[in-house]
Design an enzyme around this catalytic site. Structure first.
Site, PDB file in Angstrom:
ATOM      1  N   LEU A 111      49.558  94.831  39.062  1.00  0.00           N
ATOM      2  CA  LEU A 111      49.652  93.433  39.450  1.00  0.00           C
ATOM      3  C   LEU A 111      49.677  93.395  40.974  1.00  0.00           C
ATOM      4  CD1 LEU A 111      52.344  91.956  37.001  1.00  0.00           C
ATOM      5  CD2 LEU A 111      49.880  91.545  36.969  1.00  0.00           C
ATOM      6  N   ASP A 112      49.056  92.391  41.550  1.00  0.00           N
ATOM      7  CA  ASP A 112      49.053  92.271  43.004  1.00  0.00           C
ATOM      8  C   ASP A 112      50.484  92.171  43.538  1.00  0.00           C
ATOM      9  OD1 ASP A 112      46.326  92.324  42.956  1.00  0.00           O
ATOM     10  OD2 ASP A 112      46.083  90.148  43.116  1.00  0.00           O
ATOM     11  N   LYS A 113      50.653  92.515  44.773  1.00  0.00           N
ATOM     12  CA  LYS A 113      51.979  92.548  45.397  1.00  0.00           C
ATOM     13  C   LYS A 113      52.752  91.247  45.201  1.00  0.00           C
ATOM     14  CE  LYS A 113      54.246  92.916  49.903  1.00  0.00           C
ATOM     15  NZ  LYS A 113      54.061  93.073  51.365  1.00  0.00           N
ATOM     16  N   HIS A 169      41.899  90.978  42.517  1.00  0.00           N
ATOM     17  CA  HIS A 169      42.226  89.590  42.868  1.00  0.00           C
ATOM     18  C   HIS A 169      41.394  88.586  42.061  1.00  0.00           C
ATOM     19  CE1 HIS A 169      44.537  91.327  46.056  1.00  0.00           C
ATOM     20  NE2 HIS A 169      43.499  91.679  46.786  1.00  0.00           N
TER      21      HIS A 169
END
Length: 238
Positions: free
Chosen positions: A82-84, A191
């Site tokens: 998962l993105d930051k 993303h």
């Protein structure tokens, strides 16, 4: 005179029988030992908080593995990423075979996300998301996705944690139109949700994974907490 005893010949004949028997016995022992060896893998349901990266180690940022005991950090790993600044469900395991199978795009494992974006989503934009949109730098469009609008409001309705780099944009005009909803994906381009919504004129400011492969996020957990997967949850991954 009687025949002379020839020990070498005698033992040779015995060896002709014993050696194959010993080999067979060793094979059976090895098979039996192998059948008793059972690898026990570990599977965890982790509520990833915003602000940490989906990695084992990172010199600059807190990682998801920093929430686990130090002795487990060399064997466990996050299943996917998962993105930051995205929060929500992240599975953590030491089962490499499961990891490869669930992340293979050919298996179409569905992930569900709750998003909030600045802008509007009319029927035309929703149709584009459902049919697949072209992302910059990619030849083929995204795979068809399911999308559901939950709330049409303003920037003041966006929940925390707002993406830090988008906060100035949100707070610039709290009366600006904003949309909250669900998006279901079966692929995982970099993303992807941000880029998909950007392609239809929206700016994502909040993102949360609420389900993975039929497993819903356990909302009784606090961000940064985890627990073992239940038998029911494990069955969803088989």
């Amino acid at each position: 005179m009687g025949a002379k005893f020839r020990p070498v010949a005698a033992f040779s004949k015995i060896g002709q029988f014993c050696l194959p028997f010993c080999r067979l016995l060793c094979m059976l022992v090895r098979i039996e030992c192998k059948s008793e060896v059972k690898i026990v893998y570990r599977y965890y349901h982790f509520y990833k908080p915003a602000g940490c990266v989906s990695a084992r180690k990172d010199a600059e940022h807190t990682t998801v593995m920093d929430y686990f005991p130090e002795e487990d950090r060399e064997t466990l790993f996050p299943l996917g990423r998962l993105d930051k600044n995205t929060e929500g469900l992240l599975l953590v395991t030491d089962d490499g075979k499961l990891n490869r199978r669930l992340l293979d795009p050919e298996n179409h494992v569905e992930k569900q996300y709750l998003f909030w974006c600045l802008g509007t989503l009319e029927e035309g934009e929703l149709a584009q998301l459902r049919e697949g949109v072209h992302l910059k730098g990619l030849d083929a469009p995204t795979k068809p996705a399911r999308v559901e609008v939950l709330h049409c409001g303003t920037a003041a309705d966006v929940p925390e944690p707002i993406f830090p780099y988008r906060r100035p944009l949100v707070e610039e005009d709290l009366t600006a139109p904003a949309v909250g909803g669900y998006l279901w994906l079966t692929e995982g381009k970099r993303h992807q949700i941000k880029r998909m919504l950007e392609a239809v004129g929206c700016t994502v400011v909040y993102l949360k994974r609420v389900a993975f492969g039929g497993i819903p996020l356990d909302e009784t957990l606090q961000p940064g907490e985890y627990r073992p997967l239940t038998e029911e949850e494990l069955s969803c991954l088989q």
